[in-house]
Write a protein that holds these residues in place. Sequence first.
Motif, PDB file in Angstrom:
ATOM      1  N   ALA A 160      24.062 -23.977  27.458  1.00  0.00           N
ATOM      2  CA  ALA A 160      24.359 -22.906  28.403  1.00  0.00           C
ATOM      3  C   ALA A 160      24.483 -23.470  29.822  1.00  0.00           C
ATOM      4  N   GLY A 163      21.553 -25.161  31.639  1.00  0.00           N
ATOM      5  CA  GLY A 163      20.524 -25.404  30.639  1.00  0.00           C
ATOM      6  C   GLY A 163      20.311 -26.878  30.350  1.00  0.00           C
ATOM      7  N   HIS A 164      19.521 -27.146  29.318  1.00  0.00           N
ATOM      8  CA  HIS A 164      19.136 -28.515  28.990  1.00  0.00           C
ATOM      9  C   HIS A 164      20.339 -29.387  28.654  1.00  0.00           C
ATOM     10  N   ASN A 183      29.139 -20.064  27.126  1.00  0.00           N
ATOM     11  CA  ASN A 183      28.271 -18.900  27.267  1.00  0.00           C
ATOM     12  C   ASN A 183      28.899 -17.702  26.579  1.00  0.00           C
ATOM     13  N   THR A 208      16.522 -23.928  24.049  1.00  0.00           N
ATOM     14  CA  THR A 208      15.499 -23.777  25.082  1.00  0.00           C
ATOM     15  C   THR A 208      15.622 -24.935  26.063  1.00  0.00           C
ATOM     16  N   GLY A 209      14.780 -24.904  27.090  1.00  0.00           N
ATOM     17  CA  GLY A 209      14.739 -26.017  28.022  1.00  0.00           C
ATOM     18  C   GLY A 209      14.235 -27.287  27.366  1.00  0.00           C
ATOM     19  N   ASP A 216      15.005 -27.326  34.428  1.00  0.00           N
ATOM     20  CA  ASP A 216      14.653 -26.151  33.626  1.00  0.00           C
ATOM     21  C   ASP A 216      13.219 -26.215  33.124  1.00  0.00           C
ATOM     22  N   GLN A 221      13.784 -19.917  26.905  1.00  0.00           N
ATOM     23  CA  GLN A 221      14.923 -19.695  26.013  1.00  0.00           C
ATOM     24  C   GLN A 221      16.222 -19.670  26.815  1.00  0.00           C
ATOM     25  N   GLN A 222      17.283 -20.306  26.285  1.00  0.00           N
ATOM     26  CA  GLN A 222      18.535 -20.438  27.034  1.00  0.00           C
ATOM     27  C   GLN A 222      19.739 -19.789  26.359  1.00  0.00           C
ATOM     28  N   TYR A 223      19.628 -19.406  25.113  1.00  0.00           N
ATOM     29  CA  TYR A 223      20.608 -18.553  24.437  1.00  0.00           C
ATOM     30  C   TYR A 223      19.851 -17.414  23.781  1.00  0.00           C
TER      31      TYR A 223
END
Length: 428
Positions: A160, A163-164, A183, A208-209, A216, A221-223
């Motif tokens: 994302a 994100g990571h 995204n 996630t990160g 981050d 959580q990233q999605y």
Amino acid sequence: MKNSTLALVALNLFATSSYADTVVVTADRMIDVIAGRVVERPQITIMDGRISSITSQGAPVAPDARRIDLPGMTLLPGLIDMHVHLTSDPHFSGYRDLEFTDNFWTVVGVANAKRTLEAGFTTVRNVGSRNFDDVALKQGIERGFIPGPRIVPATYAIGATGGHCDSTGYPPSIRTPMDSVANGPDQLRAMVRKLHKYGAEVIKFCGTGGVLSKTDAVGAQQYDLTEMKAIVDEAHMLGLKVAVHAHGTSGIKDAIRAGVDTIEHASLADEEAFALAKQHGAYFSMDIYDDDYILAEGEKNGVFKESLEKERVIGRKQRETFRAALKAGVKMIFGTDGGVYPNGDNAKQFATMVTWGMTPMQAIQAATVTAAEALGRSTDVGAIAPGRYGDLIAVAGDPLADVSILQSVPFVMKGGDVVKQSPQRSLQ
């Protein structure tokens, strides 16, 4: 026409000769990872790169067979690492990787592929590289230009914005376009199709990160579930397995609900996550050796201070989660995050897995038969069994008594070809 006919005859003769190649390997003992037992005085016959039979020493051998006798040694299947980054080198962490041209990392990958194979890992899942470098390595290995393991490439890891798996740590004036950032469900479905088009055999996304990303939170959580489901559904429709980078609890659980096949890291998984993993058949791939290397060498290698702080928080917790997940009956596979520590040192993780609850047999199975199941390639790799590739390693002594001896593998065979052999051992 005459030249074409001669060429065809020559090709057929070559094919027949190659197919007729027979290798017989013997040793004092063999670990049968499917049955979880030791076989004494095995004799393995390999034809055309695949195992044709397993008998006891003294059984009839084809008169034209090549023999490889390994007295005093234990045979195991070629090992599988389910989480590597062959085109990474931890000595150039943080901003240090900006010193090099983009194609430098392909060269790094060539060296790491050889090092990994010679360490006894004949199959790896490369879960993230730029520029489709892992596909290039796979093609070079399969065509005989360079030595290396069998590679299951993910190409880019999907992430994302911010994100990571995005490129963070730079001001807006420095443009850092990432070909794998997407995204929303529609973009994510299109990204899966694109990566598959250019050679991905597994899809990896960052749910996630992470530790080594600068900005981050490691557990965030990233999605969301809808986005994760779009990735997984599209990949599964195309016949691809899905791996998710996930440290955080909510991200792990939503990823399992979305149907991912493997959870990478799984540091903050809880009892509910364990139950979901068992219900859905998901595997945990937990890189529990990394903590030692990152905290010992990270500052010297240029790892961001923010990342070192995150590792100090997450490392011990991940190991405790590993022990709890194992006790809960979650399926565990061997994944090291090679590239975060030096590729080729993969086997150092075996001892850590045993320290944190596995038996040596369970740790070896995680890197062989169970890993092959998670790959969906149980007919090809992961065990010394008829029909599978002649991928073998041999070690001096008994790895079930001391699993750390897998850190020094003197004999490696891939597809019936010897790729590493200590001078004291001789071919007949």
